[in-house]
Motif scaffolding. Structure first.
Motif, PDB file in Angstrom:
ATOM      1  N   VAL A 123       0.862  -1.178   0.000  1.00 53.71           N
ATOM      2  CA  VAL A 123       0.000   0.000   0.000  1.00 53.71           C
ATOM      3  C   VAL A 123       0.895   1.223   0.000  1.00 53.71           C
ATOM      4  CG1 VAL A 123      -1.745   1.300   1.267  1.00 53.71           C
ATOM      5  CG2 VAL A 123      -1.833  -1.205   1.232  1.00 53.71           C
ATOM      6  N   THR A 124       0.713   2.080  -0.989  1.00 52.14           N
ATOM      7  CA  THR A 124       1.590   3.225  -1.163  1.00 52.14           C
ATOM      8  C   THR A 124       0.772   4.501  -1.340  1.00 52.14           C
ATOM      9  OG1 THR A 124       3.447   4.083  -2.463  1.00 52.14           O
ATOM     10  CG2 THR A 124       1.748   2.880  -3.656  1.00 52.14           C
ATOM     11  N   ALA A 125       1.463   5.611  -1.522  1.00 55.04           N
ATOM     12  CA  ALA A 125       0.801   6.924  -1.605  1.00 55.04           C
ATOM     13  C   ALA A 125       1.205   7.629  -2.890  1.00 55.04           C
ATOM     14  CB  ALA A 125       1.155   7.771  -0.389  1.00 55.04           C
ATOM     15  N   PRO A 126       0.681   7.183  -4.037  1.00 56.63           N
ATOM     16  CA  PRO A 126       1.060   7.803  -5.302  1.00 56.63           C
ATOM     17  C   PRO A 126       0.386   9.145  -5.555  1.00 56.63           C
ATOM     18  CG  PRO A 126      -0.575   6.119  -5.690  1.00 56.63           C
ATOM     19  CD  PRO A 126      -0.268   6.076  -4.221  1.00 56.63           C
ATOM     20  N   SER A 127      -0.481   9.572  -4.645  1.00 54.22           N
ATOM     21  CA  SER A 127      -1.162  10.854  -4.828  1.00 54.22           C
ATOM     22  C   SER A 127      -1.244  11.585  -3.487  1.00 54.22           C
ATOM     23  CB  SER A 127      -2.553  10.642  -5.438  1.00 54.22           C
ATOM     24  OG  SER A 127      -3.116  11.882  -5.813  1.00 54.22           O
ATOM     25  N   GLY A 128      -2.383  11.517  -2.816  1.00 52.65           N
ATOM     26  CA  GLY A 128      -2.557  12.274  -1.588  1.00 52.65           C
ATOM     27  C   GLY A 128      -1.909  11.631  -0.378  1.00 52.65           C
ATOM     28  N   PRO A 129      -1.693  12.427   0.685  1.00 50.68           N
ATOM     29  CA  PRO A 129      -1.074  11.918   1.912  1.00 50.68           C
ATOM     30  C   PRO A 129      -2.095  11.203   2.796  1.00 50.68           C
ATOM     31  CG  PRO A 129      -1.596  14.232   2.182  1.00 50.68           C
ATOM     32  CD  PRO A 129      -1.993  13.867   0.768  1.00 50.68           C
ATOM     33  N   LEU A 130      -1.590  10.541   3.820  1.00 54.34           N
ATOM     34  CA  LEU A 130      -2.452   9.975   4.854  1.00 54.34           C
ATOM     35  C   LEU A 130      -2.769  11.080   5.845  1.00 54.34           C
ATOM     36  CD1 LEU A 130      -3.785   7.413   6.109  1.00 54.34           C
ATOM     37  CD2 LEU A 130      -1.702   7.180   7.490  1.00 54.34           C
ATOM     38  N   ASP A 131      -4.031  11.420   5.977  1.00 50.80           N
ATOM     39  CA  ASP A 131      -4.434  12.482   6.888  1.00 50.80           C
ATOM     40  C   ASP A 131      -4.442  11.990   8.328  1.00 50.80           C
ATOM     41  OD1 ASP A 131      -4.802  14.403   4.895  1.00 50.80           O
ATOM     42  OD2 ASP A 131      -6.859  13.746   4.507  1.00 50.80           O
ATOM     43  N   PRO A 132      -4.085  12.855   9.279  1.00 46.77           N
ATOM     44  CA  PRO A 132      -4.150  12.459  10.692  1.00 46.77           C
ATOM     45  C   PRO A 132      -5.562  11.999  11.046  1.00 46.77           C
ATOM     46  CG  PRO A 132      -2.977  14.539  10.449  1.00 46.77           C
ATOM     47  CD  PRO A 132      -3.560  14.221   9.095  1.00 46.77           C
ATOM     48  N   GLY A 133      -5.648  10.906  11.755  1.00 45.52           N
ATOM     49  CA  GLY A 133      -6.937  10.346  12.122  1.00 45.52           C
ATOM     50  C   GLY A 133      -7.424   9.254  11.213  1.00 45.52           C
ATOM     51  N   ASP A 134      -6.771   9.090  10.037  1.00 36.08           N
ATOM     52  CA  ASP A 134      -7.189   8.060   9.083  1.00 36.08           C
ATOM     53  C   ASP A 134      -6.469   6.729   9.298  1.00 36.08           C
ATOM     54  OD1 ASP A 134      -9.085   9.565   7.845  1.00 36.08           O
ATOM     55  OD2 ASP A 134      -7.945   9.949   6.016  1.00 36.08           O
ATOM     56  N   GLU A 135      -5.611   6.663  10.310  1.00 39.38           N
ATOM     57  CA  GLU A 135      -4.869   5.425  10.553  1.00 39.38           C
ATOM     58  C   GLU A 135      -5.783   4.215  10.762  1.00 39.38           C
ATOM     59  OE1 GLU A 135      -2.220   8.773  12.179  1.00 39.38           O
ATOM     60  OE2 GLU A 135      -4.363   8.311  12.064  1.00 39.38           O
ATOM     61  N   PRO A 136      -6.906   4.347  11.493  1.00 37.54           N
ATOM     62  CA  PRO A 136      -7.793   3.179  11.649  1.00 37.54           C
ATOM     63  C   PRO A 136      -8.408   2.724  10.325  1.00 37.54           C
ATOM     64  CG  PRO A 136      -8.219   4.779  13.381  1.00 37.54           C
ATOM     65  CD  PRO A 136      -7.327   5.451  12.385  1.00 37.54           C
ATOM     66  N   LEU A 137      -8.694   3.660   9.424  1.00 39.48           N
ATOM     67  CA  LEU A 137      -9.228   3.282   8.116  1.00 39.48           C
ATOM     68  C   LEU A 137      -8.183   2.525   7.314  1.00 39.48           C
ATOM     69  CD1 LEU A 137     -11.103   6.570   7.086  1.00 39.48           C
ATOM     70  CD2 LEU A 137     -12.004   4.579   8.300  1.00 39.48           C
ATOM     71  N   LEU A 138      -6.950   2.995   7.367  1.00 38.77           N
ATOM     72  CA  LEU A 138      -5.860   2.310   6.679  1.00 38.77           C
ATOM     73  C   LEU A 138      -5.699   0.890   7.217  1.00 38.77           C
ATOM     74  CD1 LEU A 138      -3.352   2.153   4.842  1.00 38.77           C
ATOM     75  CD2 LEU A 138      -2.054   3.239   6.696  1.00 38.77           C
ATOM     76  N   ALA A 139      -5.723   0.752   8.545  1.00 40.15           N
ATOM     77  CA  ALA A 139      -5.567  -0.574   9.150  1.00 40.15           C
ATOM     78  C   ALA A 139      -6.688  -1.507   8.712  1.00 40.15           C
ATOM     79  CB  ALA A 139      -5.533  -0.447  10.672  1.00 40.15           C
ATOM     80  N   ARG A 140      -7.890  -0.979   8.627  1.00 40.22           N
ATOM     81  CA  ARG A 140      -9.013  -1.803   8.192  1.00 40.22           C
ATOM     82  C   ARG A 140      -8.867  -2.175   6.713  1.00 40.22           C
ATOM     83  NH1 ARG A 140     -14.756   0.291  10.251  1.00 40.22           N
ATOM     84  NH2 ARG A 140     -14.419   1.871   8.644  1.00 40.22           N
ATOM     85  N   GLY A 141      -8.345  -1.244   5.908  1.00 42.95           N
ATOM     86  CA  GLY A 141      -8.098  -1.549   4.501  1.00 42.95           C
ATOM     87  C   GLY A 141      -7.055  -2.639   4.332  1.00 42.95           C
ATOM     88  N   VAL A 142      -6.015  -2.594   5.154  1.00 41.70           N
ATOM     89  CA  VAL A 142      -4.999  -3.640   5.120  1.00 41.70           C
ATOM     90  C   VAL A 142      -5.617  -4.996   5.456  1.00 41.70           C
ATOM     91  CG1 VAL A 142      -2.936  -4.514   6.310  1.00 41.70           C
ATOM     92  CG2 VAL A 142      -3.037  -2.114   5.576  1.00 41.70           C
ATOM     93  N   THR A 143      -6.514  -5.006   6.434  1.00 45.47           N
ATOM     94  CA  THR A 143      -7.183  -6.256   6.819  1.00 45.47           C
ATOM     95  C   THR A 143      -7.994  -6.828   5.660  1.00 45.47           C
ATOM     96  OG1 THR A 143      -7.295  -5.586   9.143  1.00 45.47           O
ATOM     97  CG2 THR A 143      -8.823  -7.292   8.432  1.00 45.47           C
ATOM     98  N   VAL A 144      -8.657  -5.963   4.891  1.00 41.10           N
ATOM     99  CA  VAL A 144      -9.432  -6.428   3.738  1.00 41.10           C
ATOM    100  C   VAL A 144      -8.506  -7.076   2.712  1.00 41.10           C
ATOM    101  CG1 VAL A 144     -10.791  -5.665   1.756  1.00 41.10           C
ATOM    102  CG2 VAL A 144     -11.350  -4.824   4.039  1.00 41.10           C
ATOM    103  N   LEU A 145      -7.363  -6.464   2.441  1.00 41.20           N
ATOM    104  CA  LEU A 145      -6.410  -7.050   1.495  1.00 41.20           C
ATOM    105  C   LEU A 145      -5.897  -8.392   2.002  1.00 41.20           C
ATOM    106  CD1 LEU A 145      -4.484  -3.796   0.546  1.00 41.20           C
ATOM    107  CD2 LEU A 145      -5.765  -5.227  -1.050  1.00 41.20           C
ATOM    108  N   GLU A 146      -5.712  -8.486   3.298  1.00 41.07           N
ATOM    109  CA  GLU A 146      -5.281  -9.759   3.872  1.00 41.07           C
ATOM    110  C   GLU A 146      -6.370 -10.816   3.731  1.00 41.07           C
ATOM    111  OE1 GLU A 146      -2.146  -8.058   7.242  1.00 41.07           O
ATOM    112  OE2 GLU A 146      -4.238  -8.428   7.784  1.00 41.07           O
ATOM    113  N   ARG A 147      -7.623 -10.402   3.826  1.00 38.39           N
ATOM    114  CA  ARG A 147      -8.724 -11.348   3.602  1.00 38.39           C
ATOM    115  C   ARG A 147      -8.718 -11.899   2.190  1.00 38.39           C
ATOM    116  NH1 ARG A 147     -14.531  -9.125   5.384  1.00 38.39           N
ATOM    117  NH2 ARG A 147     -15.089 -11.089   4.346  1.00 38.39           N
TER     118      ARG A 147
END
Length: 327
Positions: free
Chosen positions: A16-40
Motif C-alpha cells: 500500500v503506497t501513496a502515489p497521490s494524496g497523503p495519509l491524513d491524521p486520524g485516518d490510521e484506523p481506516l488504513l488498518a481496516r483496509g490492510v485487513t481487507v487485502l489480507e482477507r
C-alpha cells in the motif's frame, strides 16, 4: 498489445503506497481496516513509508520526484507483486514523465486505485499497454466505503471478486450489482474497457501520455465524476466528442455520481442523464448508468484494456477476458 500482470498467488506481497494524496491524521484506523481487507483476499501486506501523516508536501504525499522514486522502487522490486494506492488526490499528473516504463514492461504488476490514480492507469496503458485496475483504494475504499456504503455480505462478495480478478487467469464474467443500474440508452456492445475519472481523462488527452485514437476504437468507455456541476461534465463530454472519441466507442458505462450538481436556472432543471444524452445526440450506442464504481460506492474492479460486454437491455456488465496471466 496489452501487458497482463502475472496472476497473484496466496501470500504474495502487496504494498500500500501513496502515489497521490497523503495519509491524513486520524485516518490510521481506516488504513488498518483496509490492510485487513487485502489480507482477507489472501495477500501479505506492507505499508510504504510514505503512507504516514508526518509525510506530506502541500496536498501531496511528497514531491513529484519523491513519489516517482517510491513508485519506481516498487515497480523494480521483484518481491512486490501488486501496488495499491491508499487514496486519491491531485498529484499524479506531476510525475508521469518520471515513471520507469521499462520496469513496467519487464515485470508488469497490478496497480490498484481510482480517482486521481485512474490518470496513472490511463497514462501507463497508453505508453506500455499495462492493464490498470480501476478499483477501490486501501484507506478510503476498503477501509471506509466498504463499511459505510456496504454491508458484510457485500464485503464478502467483493473480497471474493477481487481475489478472483487478481489471482485467476480466467474471465470473471458478470459483475455483481449492489444497486439498480439504469439503461439510459438500449443495446449491447463488446469492447475493451477504457476510462476512469472523466476530468482526468480530459486532462490526460492534452499531454504526451494521451490515449491514442485507436484505444477508443470499439471500446466500452467507462467514467465517473465527483464534485462537479453538470455544466462542466457536459463540456468535458463535448471535449471527447470534438476529439472524435464518442464516434469511436461501442458503448458507455457511467458510475455513481458524487456531488454532481444539476443545472437549475431558468426553471428547466438539467441532470446528468439529460446532459449525457444531449452530447451523445443520435449516436446509437448502449449507455448503462448508476453502475457500482466511483466516489459514492464500493467499487467493482474494472481492468483497463480487458474486453467487456455492456448489456443495457438487461442492465449487466461482464468481463469477458482475464485481467492477469498465468505466466
Amino acid at each position: 498489445m496489452y501487458l497482463r500482470p502475472r496472476a497473484l498467488r496466496s501470500g504474495d506481497l502487496v504494498v500500500v503506497t501513496a502515489p497521490s494524496g497523503p495519509l491524513d491524521p486520524g485516518d490510521e484506523p481506516l488504513l488498518a481496516r483496509g490492510v485487513t481487507v487485502l489480507e482477507r483476499m489472501g495477500f501479505r501486506v506492507r505499508v510504504s513509508p510514505m503512507v504516514d501523516p508526518a509525510r506530506r508536501r502541500w496536498w501531496a504525499s511528497g514531491t513529484p520526484g519523491e513519489q516517482a522514486a517510491e513508485l519506481n522502487g516498487l515497480l523494480r522490486d521483484p518481491e512486490v507483486r501488486a501496488i495499491v494506492a491508499h487514496t486519491g488526490g491531485q498529484t499524479t499528473m506531476g510525475y508521469l514523465d518520471l515513471v520507469d516504463l521499462d520496469a513496467i514492461r519487464a515485470d508488469p504488476k497490478p496497480i490498484l486505485g481510482y480517482s486521481d490514480v485512474s490518470l496513472l492507469h490511463m497514462a501507463l496503458h497508453a505508453k506500455t499497454g499495462l492493464i490498470g485496475f480501476h478499483t477501490d483504494l486501501a484507506t478510503h475504499g476498503f477501509g471506509r466505503d466498504w463499511y459505510t456504503l456496504g454491508d458484510e455480505a457485500r464485503r464478502a462478495e467483493l473480497v471474493d471478486l477481487y481475489a478472483r480478478v487478481l489471482t485467476k487467469a480466467e474471465a470473471p464474467g458478470m459483475l455483481p450489482a449492489q444497486g439498480t443500474w439504469e439503461a439510459w440508452r438500449p443495446g449491447r456492445a463488446q469492447g475493451p474497457l477504457v476510462g476512469g475519472l472523466l476530468n482526468r481523462l480530459v486532462q490526460l488527452q492534452a499531454t504526451p501520455f494521451a490515449l491514442a485514437p485507436e484505444h477508443f476504437d470499439g471500446a466500452v468507455l467507462f467514467w465517473e465524476e465527483v464534485d462537479r456541476p453538470v455544466t462542466r461534465i457536459w463540456n468535458d463530454l463535448h471535449n471527447l466528442r470534438l476529439s472524435g472519441v464518442l464516434d469511436r466507442i461501442a458503448g458507455m458505462v457511467i458510475g455513481l455520481p458524487s456531488d454532481v450538481t444539476p443545472y437549475e436556472r431558468g426553471g428547466d432543471p438539467v441532470g446528468l442523464r439529460e446532459a449525457v444524452l444531449d452530447v451523445l445526440a443520435q449516436r446509437d450506442i448502449p449507455v448503462l448508468a448508476q453502475v457500482d464504481f466511483g466516489h459514492a460506492s464500493p467499487n467493482l474492479p474494472l481492468p483497463i484494456g480487458v474486453r467487456a460486454e455492456v448489456d443495457a437491455d438487461n442492465r449487466t456488465l461482464s468481463l469477458l477476458e482475464p485481467a492477469v496471466s498465468d505466466s
